[in-house]
Design a protein around this motif. Sequence first.
Motif, PDB file in Angstrom:
ATOM      1  N   VAL A   1      52.115  37.914  43.358  1.00  0.00           N
ATOM      2  CA  VAL A   1      50.836  37.331  43.730  1.00  0.00           C
ATOM      3  C   VAL A   1      50.540  36.238  42.706  1.00  0.00           C
ATOM      4  O   VAL A   1      50.456  36.519  41.509  1.00  0.00           O
ATOM      5  CB  VAL A   1      49.719  38.404  43.713  1.00  0.00           C
ATOM      6  CG1 VAL A   1      48.358  37.764  43.957  1.00  0.00           C
ATOM      7  CG2 VAL A   1      49.997  39.477  44.760  1.00  0.00           C
TER       8      VAL A   1
ATOM      9  N   LYS B   1      41.010  39.221  39.470  1.00  0.00           N
ATOM     10  CA  LYS B   1      41.655  40.255  40.271  1.00  0.00           C
ATOM     11  C   LYS B   1      42.310  41.292  39.369  1.00  0.00           C
ATOM     12  O   LYS B   1      42.181  42.505  39.593  1.00  0.00           O
ATOM     13  CB  LYS B   1      42.685  39.609  41.197  1.00  0.00           C
ATOM     14  CG  LYS B   1      42.029  38.871  42.351  1.00  0.00           C
ATOM     15  CD  LYS B   1      42.935  37.851  42.976  1.00  0.00           C
ATOM     16  CE  LYS B   1      43.890  38.455  43.942  1.00  0.00           C
ATOM     17  NZ  LYS B   1      44.530  37.415  44.779  1.00  0.00           N
TER      18      LYS B   1
ATOM     19  N   GLN C   1      39.603  43.379  37.567  1.00  0.00           N
ATOM     20  CA  GLN C   1      38.923  44.322  38.457  1.00  0.00           C
ATOM     21  C   GLN C   1      39.832  45.499  38.789  1.00  0.00           C
ATOM     22  O   GLN C   1      39.386  46.641  38.848  1.00  0.00           O
ATOM     23  CB  GLN C   1      38.513  43.579  39.734  1.00  0.00           C
ATOM     24  CG  GLN C   1      37.361  44.215  40.468  1.00  0.00           C
ATOM     25  CD  GLN C   1      36.115  44.308  39.614  1.00  0.00           C
ATOM     26  OE1 GLN C   1      35.914  43.542  38.664  1.00  0.00           O
ATOM     27  NE2 GLN C   1      35.267  45.270  39.907  1.00  0.00           N
ATOM     28  N   ASP C   2      41.096  45.187  38.987  1.00  0.00           N
ATOM     29  CA  ASP C   2      42.050  46.250  39.290  1.00  0.00           C
ATOM     30  C   ASP C   2      42.163  47.222  38.119  1.00  0.00           C
ATOM     31  O   ASP C   2      42.143  48.445  38.292  1.00  0.00           O
ATOM     32  CB  ASP C   2      43.418  45.630  39.603  1.00  0.00           C
ATOM     33  CG  ASP C   2      44.439  46.667  39.988  1.00  0.00           C
ATOM     34  OD1 ASP C   2      45.612  46.526  39.576  1.00  0.00           O
ATOM     35  OD2 ASP C   2      44.087  47.632  40.706  1.00  0.00           O
TER      36      ASP C   2
ATOM     37  N   SER D   1      38.764  49.212  37.665  1.00  0.00           N
ATOM     38  CA  SER D   1      38.448  50.214  38.686  1.00  0.00           C
ATOM     39  C   SER D   1      39.562  51.237  38.844  1.00  0.00           C
ATOM     40  O   SER D   1      39.421  52.183  39.598  1.00  0.00           O
ATOM     41  CB  SER D   1      38.133  49.535  40.018  1.00  0.00           C
ATOM     42  OG  SER D   1      39.189  48.713  40.408  1.00  0.00           O
TER      43      SER D   1
ATOM     44  N   THR E   1      42.467  51.051  40.273  1.00  0.00           N
ATOM     45  CA  THR E   1      43.065  51.116  41.607  1.00  0.00           C
ATOM     46  C   THR E   1      44.582  50.965  41.584  1.00  0.00           C
ATOM     47  O   THR E   1      45.233  51.283  42.551  1.00  0.00           O
ATOM     48  CB  THR E   1      42.462  50.035  42.520  1.00  0.00           C
ATOM     49  OG1 THR E   1      42.169  48.867  41.747  1.00  0.00           O
ATOM     50  CG2 THR E   1      41.174  50.528  43.142  1.00  0.00           C
TER      51      THR E   1
ATOM     52  N   VAL F   1      46.570  48.443  41.896  1.00  0.00           N
ATOM     53  CA  VAL F   1      47.178  47.565  42.906  1.00  0.00           C
ATOM     54  C   VAL F   1      48.292  46.732  42.270  1.00  0.00           C
ATOM     55  O   VAL F   1      49.348  46.537  42.854  1.00  0.00           O
ATOM     56  CB  VAL F   1      46.107  46.643  43.526  1.00  0.00           C
ATOM     57  CG1 VAL F   1      46.735  45.584  44.402  1.00  0.00           C
ATOM     58  CG2 VAL F   1      45.102  47.473  44.326  1.00  0.00           C
ATOM     59  N   TYR F   2      48.013  46.216  41.089  1.00  0.00           N
ATOM     60  CA  TYR F   2      48.997  45.394  40.396  1.00  0.00           C
ATOM     61  C   TYR F   2      49.706  46.247  39.351  1.00  0.00           C
ATOM     62  O   TYR F   2      49.083  46.830  38.475  1.00  0.00           O
ATOM     63  CB  TYR F   2      48.340  44.175  39.739  1.00  0.00           C
ATOM     64  CG  TYR F   2      47.583  43.339  40.735  1.00  0.00           C
ATOM     65  CD1 TYR F   2      46.209  43.201  40.655  1.00  0.00           C
ATOM     66  CD2 TYR F   2      48.249  42.719  41.788  1.00  0.00           C
ATOM     67  CE1 TYR F   2      45.512  42.456  41.589  1.00  0.00           C
ATOM     68  CE2 TYR F   2      47.560  41.986  42.727  1.00  0.00           C
ATOM     69  CZ  TYR F   2      46.187  41.860  42.623  1.00  0.00           C
ATOM     70  OH  TYR F   2      45.506  41.142  43.559  1.00  0.00           O
TER      71      TYR F   2
ATOM     72  N   ALA G   1      36.026  44.359  31.572  1.00  0.00           N
ATOM     73  CA  ALA G   1      35.918  43.741  32.897  1.00  0.00           C
ATOM     74  C   ALA G   1      34.689  44.250  33.639  1.00  0.00           C
ATOM     75  O   ALA G   1      34.011  43.481  34.324  1.00  0.00           O
ATOM     76  CB  ALA G   1      37.179  44.019  33.700  1.00  0.00           C
TER      77      ALA G   1
ATOM     78  N   LEU H   1      35.437  42.067  45.648  1.00  0.00           N
ATOM     79  CA  LEU H   1      36.403  42.689  44.737  1.00  0.00           C
ATOM     80  C   LEU H   1      36.060  44.153  44.489  1.00  0.00           C
ATOM     81  O   LEU H   1      36.925  45.020  44.491  1.00  0.00           O
ATOM     82  CB  LEU H   1      36.385  41.972  43.391  1.00  0.00           C
ATOM     83  CG  LEU H   1      37.449  40.922  43.108  1.00  0.00           C
ATOM     84  CD1 LEU H   1      37.243  40.323  41.735  1.00  0.00           C
ATOM     85  CD2 LEU H   1      38.833  41.527  43.203  1.00  0.00           C
TER      86      LEU H   1
ATOM     87  N   ARG I   1      38.480  47.757  46.931  1.00  0.00           N
ATOM     88  CA  ARG I   1      39.383  48.760  46.370  1.00  0.00           C
ATOM     89  C   ARG I   1      39.344  50.031  47.212  1.00  0.00           C
ATOM     90  O   ARG I   1      40.193  50.903  47.054  1.00  0.00           O
ATOM     91  CB  ARG I   1      39.013  49.074  44.931  1.00  0.00           C
ATOM     92  CG  ARG I   1      37.586  49.570  44.731  1.00  0.00           C
ATOM     93  CD  ARG I   1      37.312  49.614  43.251  1.00  0.00           C
ATOM     94  NE  ARG I   1      35.906  49.570  42.943  1.00  0.00           N
ATOM     95  CZ  ARG I   1      35.280  50.531  42.266  1.00  0.00           C
ATOM     96  NH1 ARG I   1      35.932  51.591  41.862  1.00  0.00           N
ATOM     97  NH2 ARG I   1      34.009  50.425  41.998  1.00  0.00           N
TER      98      ARG I   1
ATOM     99  N   LEU J   1      42.721  49.789  50.499  1.00  0.00           N
ATOM    100  CA  LEU J   1      43.922  49.278  49.854  1.00  0.00           C
ATOM    101  C   LEU J   1      45.173  49.338  50.711  1.00  0.00           C
ATOM    102  O   LEU J   1      46.182  48.758  50.367  1.00  0.00           O
ATOM    103  CB  LEU J   1      44.172  50.031  48.538  1.00  0.00           C
ATOM    104  CG  LEU J   1      43.101  49.754  47.472  1.00  0.00           C
ATOM    105  CD1 LEU J   1      43.411  50.531  46.208  1.00  0.00           C
ATOM    106  CD2 LEU J   1      43.038  48.273  47.144  1.00  0.00           C
TER     107      LEU J   1
ATOM    108  N   PHE K   1      42.764  41.475  47.486  1.00  0.00           N
ATOM    109  CA  PHE K   1      44.125  41.861  47.148  1.00  0.00           C
ATOM    110  C   PHE K   1      45.065  41.511  48.298  1.00  0.00           C
ATOM    111  O   PHE K   1      46.190  41.107  48.090  1.00  0.00           O
ATOM    112  CB  PHE K   1      44.208  43.357  46.853  1.00  0.00           C
ATOM    113  CG  PHE K   1      43.391  43.771  45.658  1.00  0.00           C
ATOM    114  CD1 PHE K   1      42.872  45.045  45.566  1.00  0.00           C
ATOM    115  CD2 PHE K   1      43.135  42.900  44.618  1.00  0.00           C
ATOM    116  CE1 PHE K   1      42.123  45.436  44.458  1.00  0.00           C
ATOM    117  CE2 PHE K   1      42.372  43.285  43.512  1.00  0.00           C
ATOM    118  CZ  PHE K   1      41.875  44.570  43.440  1.00  0.00           C
TER     119      PHE K   1
END
Lengths: 453, 531
Positions: free
Chosen positions: A52, A62, A65-66, A69, A71, A73-74, B230, B382, B386, B389, B474
């Motif tokens: 990405v 991004k 935030q990932d 949180s 999550t 994703v990355y 963040a 954002l 989540r 996903l 995402f």
Amino acid sequence: MLILLFFSISILTGCKKGITVIGEDIPSTHSMENLKDEIIAKYPKPIRIDFVKDPYEVMVRKANQDLASGTGVYDVILQYNTALASYASNNYVYNLSELREKLGEFTTDGKFKFEDKLFKKTWEEVGYYRKNSSFGGREEPFGVPFSANTMFLVYNKNLFSDEKYKNAFYEEHKIELKPPEDWSTFKKIAKFFTNSSDKTWGLVMQGGVYWIYYEWVNFSFSRGGGVMDKRKTRGWQGDENTPLILSSKETLEATKFYLSLKPYDGSDDFFSMDAGKQVEKMRKGNIAMCIMWSDVAYNLLKNAFDPGMFGFSPIPGDVSMLAGGSFYINNKSKNPIEAMQFVLFTMEEEIQSKLMLQGLCSPIRSVYKNPEVREKIPYTDALFDSLERGVYMLEAGPESDAIIVTISEMLQKLWRKGEDANILGTLESAEEDIKSKRRRIYEQIRKLKLADK
Amino acid sequence: MSNLSFRQNVALWPILLILFLQLLYVLPIFGSFSDLSLFNFIEDNGHNSLLRTILFTIITTFFQIAFGFFGALLLYRIKSTKIQIFFVLFLLPALIGNVTIASLLNKMPWFPSWLESRPFLGTLTVLGLIQLWQYGFLFLYLFWFRLQFIDEKFENFLKSNNFSFSERVSHLFWPQSKNLGVLLAIFGVIFNFYEQSKISIFLKSSGALNTEFISHWISKIYQQNQGVNASFAAKTVLGYSGILIIPTFVLSFIFILTILRGGNFVTKKVSIFNFNFLEKTPKFLIYIFLSLSILSIIIPLTFTLKNLFPFYQASLKIYFENILYILPTSLFITFFVILSGIILRLNFPRLLQRFSVQSMPLFLILFIFRMIPPTGLSFCGLELHRLFLGKLSMIIFWFISQAILIFPFLIIFVLFIHFEVKENEIKFLQQLRTKFNEIIGLLFRRRFFLHYIFLFLFAWAFTWNEDTVTEVLFFKFNSVNILLKTKNMGKGLSMNESSSLILPNLIITVLILILWGFLTNKYISRGKDNR
């Protein structure tokens, strides 16, 4: 029908075990994506690797935030050292000891093979951190560098080798016209090439927010100035009590020198000039020199009409900037082993040589001796020499972004005012502004730590 | 809702659904107010950016509407349909979107030297002119389009009874255009208040240089606070985004009141505000105005295109992918909005026959969501997605986010055009117990066919050019607009690649406009013949 088609395509392209790598949309990331198939081939089992690529600010949001949180994703984040403090102190990412433990079979004497091959100073600058960031205490590596960047001098060989200019320069200054090794000669050359009848300019400088700061630190640090009083340390070191030297005599002199270059700047619009626009401007062929980011030098050559017209050397003086980014493995990654293997395989020398041929500034020293790299990447020596003599110039603590914005705006005000500027007063005011912002940031960090307890 | 009939309650469901989704979307904003000590607007120097933004918005919106209305009055005198077909070019700047315009500005072969130092008045003037170019011509076209449906018999009656042009403006043209003026005022406030991309890409925003507007300031706050962590940084952005609804709402309200009340004042004082000069302007001057207007659109584009051609490389695959996602999305949203608008009009025949004190709250509530800064909306996206996903759910989330982003603009436009449907027409057909699909055919489909096509064009352009939420999700298909933004900034800048994205974009937009031009031309001439 279209709606059904739209959804079916989405389903068909659906899930497969893999990892996602996020990075800035620049040659470093492109090079890894281009070599994706070779890296995938090294895995023991089939895997998918998605890249990405985003503009820097979007990538940061991004990724942040990932991480915040949880999550996951990355899996792998290619981020710069300004993120180091936040990622390490908030436990968003694995540190290297954890990686060594998980991938023990790839280590020898508790280390990965590539560790001894890295530019050590770069690694310590962009990948090490001490959670208790004051001086003292144990520092440890959190990220493996994915690129070793710097800023170096790019010059127009056609202009420098033109006999007319060589003779005239010698006539005027009694020294040979060649890439400058000191700042005084740098200024002489810039002035010499600023010529309205020939429509040439000595320099193209970067004036956009952030970019102006990155360029200015080259002048400031190489003349003994800087931002904080922490010589021979790292950008991420220090805390809210670290003395500021923005208004020191050395920084003042360096800033005066920096501003004195304004008449020789050939940007049509200084305040919108960033790294990408600077490349476009240099390609036009009427600018003698610039101080350019090493990770865009590949773009400079890639589509240039005459790539051979550019020469590269370290910036004048005896120090260069250490910069770059690290691979950060998300500690909520669903495939952490595969993510770590991605880093390992990417760091193999053979892959690193190929990446360097596609624009990466490799953090592996031996790649710079590769004959193919030396032949095809003309900035190899300039980059290597810069990294060898590199020092901290960029702030990378929790307050780094606040510092960068404050100094950027300060420099823009000074540039705008020109000769009428009260330079010392402006530096002092910026220093106070930084102190106030820094205090609030550290206060907030303490508040959040207390809340967590 | 207790005073409403069952059918009226049901008619509200589409709007309530969207409002509900919007409320869910912005929940993260409410969560950010748990610690008010985070917000130090003055200490963070937000007040300068806010004042600059408010000043810019007021002046630019005023000029956009004034230019649009008076320009339309001038061009109203051109009756030749062969010339009117060229008016569609006025839509071009608005349809190509902010990022394309900023990219083209970036490629200008020269830069005015006086602008380099970013003087306060000069900078705001240049930015104002760019906004006027982008939206002023759109407003002009919409006002002109509105005037095409004026009752010619009534106009002839006024002329034959020696009403001066000023009096015809006050008795006919302005009353017929007032509602559109209100609509465009709301659009103008939102577009101008939250202008972001053009400044970021072209001039680069900076708190030191008169180029930092409130959207840029919020992004800066995030950047400065991310060193803490963040979540904290996101919280401050969301909190400030919630606070900024207030000035946007107030500005919109002031403009609406000014247009509704102020317009009446102007039309009553016709002797002071004399518009007769518009009728007395020689025709050749009007043609000069038209030519200059069209040239002001074509010349900058052509000039910059000339610089793009050497760099063009084909990238049509990306366009196919974009069309695959955007076409069904914009079609579905258009259909949903039209149906919702029809149902609302039929069930609220009196309330929704004009902008009024009674109907204004509904319209403003629809827009509150869009009074949140784009950066705030992107952070909400954002935060929320989540929860979505899986690949399919990410696509659904993207689709829903596009729908709720554009809904306020489209529904208000639909409600506005349906003002043409009179209360007595609706009641008459309802009394005859006419079937729903027959009512649609009689009152809406034929009458507003062209307007609905325009609505689809708007939905398409909006979704194509949307860069607030799409870029942070995402899930990401290769949005042309986002790619174009990347190729115009920072280390990712590439003249070749951005050129290869702009050219097909412009070609597609011009082709769409040519089709639209022929369609409108045919429809308007047929409409005039039938009258």
